[in-house]
Design an enzyme around this catalytic site. Sequence first.
Site, PDB file in Angstrom:
ATOM      1  N   ASP A   6       0.879  -1.179   0.000  1.00 14.84           N
ATOM      2  CA  ASP A   6       0.000   0.000   0.000  1.00 14.84           C
ATOM      3  C   ASP A   6       0.910   1.221   0.000  1.00 14.84           C
ATOM      4  O   ASP A   6       2.128   1.106   0.215  1.00 14.84           O
ATOM      5  CB  ASP A   6      -0.889  -0.003   1.258  1.00 14.84           C
ATOM      6  CG  ASP A   6      -1.796   1.234   1.334  1.00 14.84           C
ATOM      7  OD1 ASP A   6      -2.317   1.655   0.289  1.00 14.84           O
ATOM      8  OD2 ASP A   6      -1.979   1.783   2.441  1.00 14.84           O
ATOM      9  N   SER A   7       0.300   2.373  -0.188  1.00 18.76           N
ATOM     10  CA  SER A   7       1.083   3.608  -0.141  1.00 18.76           C
ATOM     11  C   SER A   7       1.522   3.933   1.284  1.00 18.76           C
ATOM     12  O   SER A   7       2.420   4.734   1.482  1.00 18.76           O
ATOM     13  CB  SER A   7       0.235   4.763  -0.662  1.00 18.76           C
ATOM     14  OG  SER A   7      -0.919   4.873   0.146  1.00 18.76           O
ATOM     15  N   CYS A  69      -4.356  -1.334  -1.926  1.00 25.65           N
ATOM     16  CA  CYS A  69      -4.566   0.100  -2.114  1.00 25.65           C
ATOM     17  C   CYS A  69      -5.553   0.243  -3.255  1.00 25.65           C
ATOM     18  O   CYS A  69      -5.301  -0.268  -4.363  1.00 25.65           O
ATOM     19  CB  CYS A  69      -3.226   0.741  -2.464  1.00 25.65           C
ATOM     20  SG  CYS A  69      -3.346   2.465  -2.950  1.00 25.65           S
ATOM     21  N   GLU A 148      -3.310   8.577   8.533  1.00 26.94           N
ATOM     22  CA  GLU A 148      -1.851   8.417   8.678  1.00 26.94           C
ATOM     23  C   GLU A 148      -1.353   9.186   9.906  1.00 26.94           C
ATOM     24  O   GLU A 148      -0.376   8.814  10.534  1.00 26.94           O
ATOM     25  CB  GLU A 148      -1.117   8.899   7.415  1.00 26.94           C
ATOM     26  CG  GLU A 148      -1.361   8.042   6.169  1.00 26.94           C
ATOM     27  CD  GLU A 148      -0.541   6.747   6.133  1.00 26.94           C
ATOM     28  OE1 GLU A 148       0.508   6.682   6.785  1.00 26.94           O
ATOM     29  OE2 GLU A 148      -0.989   5.794   5.457  1.00 26.94           O
ATOM     30  N   CYS A 180     -11.158   2.650   0.106  1.00 25.38           N
ATOM     31  CA  CYS A 180      -9.775   3.021   0.418  1.00 25.38           C
ATOM     32  C   CYS A 180      -9.401   2.207   1.641  1.00 25.38           C
ATOM     33  O   CYS A 180     -10.179   2.124   2.598  1.00 25.38           O
ATOM     34  CB  CYS A 180      -9.669   4.511   0.715  1.00 25.38           C
ATOM     35  SG  CYS A 180      -8.041   4.994   1.332  1.00 25.38           S
ATOM     36  N   HIS A 182      -7.462   2.745   3.912  1.00 27.69           N
ATOM     37  CA  HIS A 182      -7.297   3.500   5.159  1.00 27.69           C
ATOM     38  C   HIS A 182      -8.621   3.643   5.911  1.00 27.69           C
ATOM     39  O   HIS A 182      -8.629   3.855   7.118  1.00 27.69           O
ATOM     40  CB  HIS A 182      -6.778   4.914   4.871  1.00 27.69           C
ATOM     41  CG  HIS A 182      -5.322   4.976   4.536  1.00 27.69           C
ATOM     42  ND1 HIS A 182      -4.774   4.422   3.406  1.00 27.69           N
ATOM     43  CD2 HIS A 182      -4.285   5.553   5.212  1.00 27.69           C
ATOM     44  CE1 HIS A 182      -3.470   4.658   3.384  1.00 27.69           C
ATOM     45  NE2 HIS A 182      -3.146   5.342   4.472  1.00 27.69           N
TER      46      HIS A 182
HETATM   47  N1  DGL Z   1      -4.934   3.268   1.006  1.00 29.82           N
HETATM   48  C1  DGL Z   1      -4.969   3.770  -0.320  1.00 29.82           C
HETATM   49  C2  DGL Z   1      -6.208   3.330  -1.048  1.00 29.82           C
HETATM   50  O1  DGL Z   1      -6.796   2.323  -0.712  1.00 29.82           O
HETATM   51  C3  DGL Z   1      -4.897   5.234  -0.499  1.00 29.82           C
HETATM   52  C4  DGL Z   1      -3.918   6.007   0.174  1.00 29.82           C
HETATM   53  C5  DGL Z   1      -3.267   7.014  -0.709  1.00 29.82           C
HETATM   54  O2  DGL Z   1      -3.926   7.878  -1.291  1.00 29.82           O
HETATM   55  O3  DGL Z   1      -2.071   6.898  -0.807  1.00 29.82           O
HETATM   56  O4  DGL Z   1      -6.606   3.973  -1.992  1.00 29.82           O
END
Ligand code: DGL
Length: 263
Positions: A6-7, A69, A148, A180, A182
């Site tokens: 993931d990012s 992600c 984050e 997402c 997150h």
């Molecule tokens: N967790 C990432 C997602 O599911 C997004 C986070 C980011 O924008 O880097 O899209």
Amino acid sequence: MIGIFDSGVGGMTVARAVEKVNPSCPIIYYGDLARTPYGSKSPETIIKYSRQNTEFLLSKGAKLIIIACNSASSVASEVLRKEFAVPIFEVITPAVHKVLATSENGRIGVIGTRATIKSDIYNRQIKDGAPDFKVFSQSCPLLVPLVEEGWLDHRETKMIVRRYLHPLKLKKIDTLVLGCTHYPLLSNLIRHRVGKRVKVIDSSEAVALELQQYLEANPDLAAELSCDIASSFYASDVTDAAIATAKRIFGRNIDLIKVDPYC
Ligand code: DGL
């Protein structure tokens, strides 16, 4: 070993869900914290980063990759499937399957990063499965930095969540996709805001269950993936906030190892 990237730390919600259903398969996790967020970057950049992340995980022994992600899943999964000879899972298709099995009134809300919402992938996939469904999408660019940062229960976060979800509530959705990885960390807030009647689909749980079914159907691969070594967690940057979020997701201390695989 199962490679997951993931990012940032949000994809650990996927790693945790995978760990719960496949405890015998160690995970190699890579969080690209130094280059987060992906959701506001161009498809070309997200593809480039996703390719590098996959190469890193394969170099560490991963035999299957999960793109944890939505932003990367929406723009990079086809490219990765063409370029790498291992099974590549992404988080969007499993969530869409769950939507199709869940919604009764066919009115679906999707929240995600700008990249995910702009790709229109949820709308297209849901309409492929159920042409009569109506999909209402909302990008929520402020939520990833808040997660984050560990601002999961702050008053400001509640206000921003309310602001993003209000238009979807007005559309009388009965199902909301957390598009997402997150967002599961904000799921209590989100559930409270949309109300009990709206079913909330968590793409982390959805992909973990589809992976489990896939491994049951592919026992040779399942055997190859399981081994008696501990999971490892790498990140291109390590911050106190990331360590705290990782601990919150797993309910235990996570040793985040800092690597810089791109120099
Ligand atoms: N967790 C990432 C997602 O599911 C997004 C986070 C980011 O924008 O880097 O899209």
